[in-house]
Every structure is written in structure tokens, then in C-alpha cells.
Write an enzyme that holds these catalytic residues in place. Structure first.
Site, PDB file in Angstrom:
ATOM      1  N   ASN A  36      -5.778  -4.586   0.424  1.00 33.02           N
ATOM      2  CA  ASN A  36      -5.784  -3.233   0.981  1.00 33.02           C
ATOM      3  C   ASN A  36      -4.449  -2.966   1.690  1.00 33.02           C
ATOM      4  OD1 ASN A  36      -6.231  -0.879   2.408  1.00 33.02           O
ATOM      5  ND2 ASN A  36      -8.217  -1.505   3.234  1.00 33.02           N
ATOM      6  N   CYS A  46      -6.006   4.896   5.556  1.00 31.76           N
ATOM      7  CA  CYS A  46      -6.003   4.644   4.106  1.00 31.76           C
ATOM      8  C   CYS A  46      -5.983   5.934   3.292  1.00 31.76           C
ATOM      9  CB  CYS A  46      -7.212   3.800   3.732  1.00 31.76           C
ATOM     10  SG  CYS A  46      -7.294   2.276   4.676  1.00 31.76           S
ATOM     11  N   HIS A  64      -8.893   4.601  -3.404  1.00 35.46           N
ATOM     12  CA  HIS A  64      -8.276   3.708  -2.425  1.00 35.46           C
ATOM     13  C   HIS A  64      -8.691   2.277  -2.765  1.00 35.46           C
ATOM     14  CE1 HIS A  64      -6.892   1.741   1.025  1.00 35.46           C
ATOM     15  NE2 HIS A  64      -8.076   1.561   1.562  1.00 35.46           N
TER      16      HIS A  64
END
Ligand code: COA
Length: 337
Positions: A294, A125, A264
Site C-alpha cells: 500500500n 489513499c 486503491h
């Protein structure tokens, strides 16, 4: 070769910045209600625990490099460049086309970026912050003038659609940016970190040398993403908070100097907990996790793209990017837009 000839000289006065942005989000929307038909979950549970309402899922004909190419073409148009102008492609992904060759090479061929060197990175990520920092080194050393960085994920093919603790969290998408010398603004400072002792908390166990493909790995679903959600949550909050403090300190700035935070996009509760600790008001934080879930390496870059498009990031603004992911790896970066 003498040690001296190995040294890359920093060309005085060159600052790297973002000169083009692009993104691609597959058309198909999967809502929480759709998920509730697959596993024992509810819209209410997913929204209150994660902030996610829906996510995008790639068409079955699309592969990771297709998503990447669509985002890259948009970023090149935005930077007013042609594919042949690109000197280096860095692609960040944990869901590549295949273990090898590098997906960046497949993207190079599809784009016709014939003059570009290519490599992939696996920084989960934090992919965008890692590749931004790497590209900065190539630009500020004077080695390259145009670097294309791509964050792309097709996580829907790495998810166990029977595991309610993970399948509700992730989505597919791609973002791309052109990194080049800029006359004003640019990357002020960045910070990267890692803790490999916690690699078991978020991983895809099979498909590598530890567990090569076998009947057992397939039967036991070992090619799917596995996560200890609660531990990951706590580490994400602690590490992202620290990464914000470190990059602010490195740049000699305070939270009051920051105009927009691009964290993020994993979980709204992680984002809220981090900015509360860093003491930055939520009004300064860009959030789109509700619409995309995500998207790992694609999340921060797509969020930056949307923040710029929506006028949340304007010329001269100072933008703080921060991310955390499997590894564990993390990074933070401050850019003057
Ligand atoms: N729907 C309904 N219930 C669910 C569920 C779902 N989709 N997923 C898990 N549950 C259940 C669990 O089985 C558990 O039930 P039990 O108490 O009967 O055992 C209960 O909900 C609580 O589970 P828990 O894991 O403690 O919930 P949580 O508050 O920690 O939230 C996450 C779970 C995954 C949302 C949260 O841990 C998280 O976001 N972690 C970080 C994930 C992440 O961001 N990863 C990527 C980092 S880059």
C-alpha cells in the site's frame, strides 16, 4: 466584491483529461522474507491475508520530494511539457518532507517550475482521486491549462517496524500526472466523500497540535501510523462499493461499460470483495499490490501508469478509479482514456 464577480465561469466545451503520466519506485525491494527477520510474521501469512509479496523502500538519502520530482519529470516528458509550463502543482501525501512548508513548494523549486502555484492535500489513499477532481475544476473553469498532480509516499519513515500488524502492509513510491484540456475522452464524472467520525481508526497521533513532539510521544511511538485493521477493512469494502455505484450512476454508465478498474491497492481481499459486490469480473481489475504493498496516495496513480504501459488501458477505454483512506475519505472517478 459583488457575488457575481466571485463566480468562476465554466468555459463551455473544456474537458479535463490526463495528458501525461509518470512514476518512480525506489530500487530497494523488501520481501516478506526480509520482514520475517524483523517481526514475528511469515511470507504465507502476509500473502494470504493481503496479497502482498514485496514492497519498495526508499534509500536513506531520498526524501519524499525526491520521489515526487522523479515521477513528475517523467509525467512532464510524457505530456511534452517543460517545468516552466506548469501553472499549478497539487501534491497528495500523508508522509510529507515536513509539516510545513508544503512539499509541493519544495518540488516546485527542485523542478524549476517557476510559474506554478502550489498546494498540498491530505486525502490519504484517495489522494489521486481528490487531486484529479480538484485539477478538473481549475482546467474546466478555464483558469489553468496545465496542472501537475503528484501522489507520493515515504511511509517507511512513518511505520513502526516493530508492529507486525502494520509494517507488512506499506511501501514507498510516487506517481504523477499532467491534467490539461483534451479534445476527446477525459474525466467523465467523479464523486468524493468523507466520514470524520472514524478518524481514530487509522491515524498518526503525534506531531500536530494534539500531541506535539515530546519525550512521551517518542517513547510511546506516537509518531507512527496506528490502525485498527479489521474495522478499516470492513469500512473500505462498504465505502468503495458505494463509491463505485455512485460514480456509475452520476455518469449514466453501467458496470458493463467499464473496461478497466484501478482500485486503491491496499489489500487484494479488499479489492476482490469490492468488485464482487459491484459485479465487475477480476479480469477487468488492475492489481499491483503484490509488488508494492500500500503506497497510499501513490497507489492508484502508479497502478494507472502501469495499466496504461502494459496495454490494459487503451484509447477510448472507460476506466473506473476508486479509493479509500484515513479520514475516512474516499473517492471514485470515471475517465475515458
Ligand atoms: N503476521 C502474523 N500474524 C499477524 C500479523 C502478521 N504480520 N499481523 C497480525 N497478525 C495476527 C494478529 O495478531 C492476530 O492474532 P491473534 O488472533 O492471536 O490475536 C491474527 O493475526 C489475526 O489478526 P487480524 O487483525 O484479525 O487479521 P485480519 O485478517 O483482519 O488481517 C489485516 C489483518 C491488517 C491484513 C487486515 O485487517 C487489513 O488488511 N485491514 C485493512 C488494512 C488497510 O488496508 N489499511 C489501509 C486502508 S487504506
Amino acid at each position: 466584491m459583488t457575488p457575481k464577480s466571485k463566480t468562476i465561469k465554466k468555459h463551455a466545451g473544456i474537458t479535463a483529461g490526463i495528458t501525461g503520466l509518470g512514476c518512480y519506485l525506489p530500487k530497494k525491494v523488501m520481501t516478506n522474507a526480509d520482514l520475517a527477520k524483523l517481526v514475528d510474521t511469515s511470507d504465507e501469512w502476509i500473502r494470504t491475508r493481503t496479497g502482498i509479496s514485496e514492497r519498495r523502500i526508499a534509500d536513506e538519502k531520498e526524501v519524499t520530494s525526491d520521489l515526487a520530482v522523479n515521477a513528475a519529470r517523467m509525467a512532464l516528458r510524457d505530456a511534452k511539457l517543460e517545468a516552466k509550463d506548469v501553472e499549478l502543482i497539487i501534491l497528495a501525501s500523508i508522509s510529507p518532507d515536513m509539516p510545513f512548508p508544503a512539499t509541493s513548494c519544495i518540488v516546485q523549486a527542485k523542478l524549476g517550475a517557476v510559474n506554478a502555484a502550489c498546494f498540498d492535500i491530505n486525502a490519504a489513499c484517495s489522494g489521486f482521486i481528490h487531486e484529479l477532481t480538484i485539477a478538473q475544476q481549475f482546467i474546466e473553469s478555464g483558469m489553468y491549462k496545465n496542472v501537475l498532480v503528484i501522489g507520493v509516499e515515504l511511509l517507511s519513515r512513518f511505520i513502526d517496524w516493530k508492529d507486525r500488524s502494520t509494517c507488512v502492509l506499506f511501501g514507498d513510491g510516487a506517481g504523477a500526472a499532467v491534467i490539461a484540456p483534451v479534445k476527446r475522452g477525459g474525466i467523465i464524472s467523479s464523486y468524493l466523500g468523507a466520514d470524520g467520525t472514524k478518524s481514530n481508526l487509522l491515524m498518526c497521533p503525534a506531531g500536530g497540535s494534539v500531541h506535539p513532539a515530546s519525550h512521551k510521544t517518542v517513547t510511546e511511538g506516537m509518531h507512527f501510523l496506528k490502525m485498527q485493521g479489521n474495522d478499516v477493512f470492513k469500512n473500505a469494502v462498504r465505502v468503495m462499493t458505494d463509491a463505485c455505484a455512485k460514480v456509475l450512476h452520476k455518469s449514466g454508465l453501467t458496470t458493463g461499460d467499464i473496461d478497466c478498474v484501478i482500485p486503491h491497492q491496499a489489500n487484494i481481499r479488499i479489492i476482490e470483495a469490492v468488485v464482487e459486490r459491484v459485479k465487475i469480473p477480476m479480469e477487468k481489475v488492475f492489481v499491483n499490490v503484490d509488488r508494492y504493498g500500500n503506497m497510499s496516495a501513490a497507489s492508484a496513480i502508479v497502478a494507472l501508469f502501469e495499466a496504461v504501459k502494459e496495454g490494459r488501458v487503451k484509447k477510448g477505454d472507460k476506466v473506473l478509479l476508486v479509493a479509500f483512506g484515513s479520514g475516512f475519505v474516499w473517492g471514485s472517478c470515471i475517465i475515458e482514456w
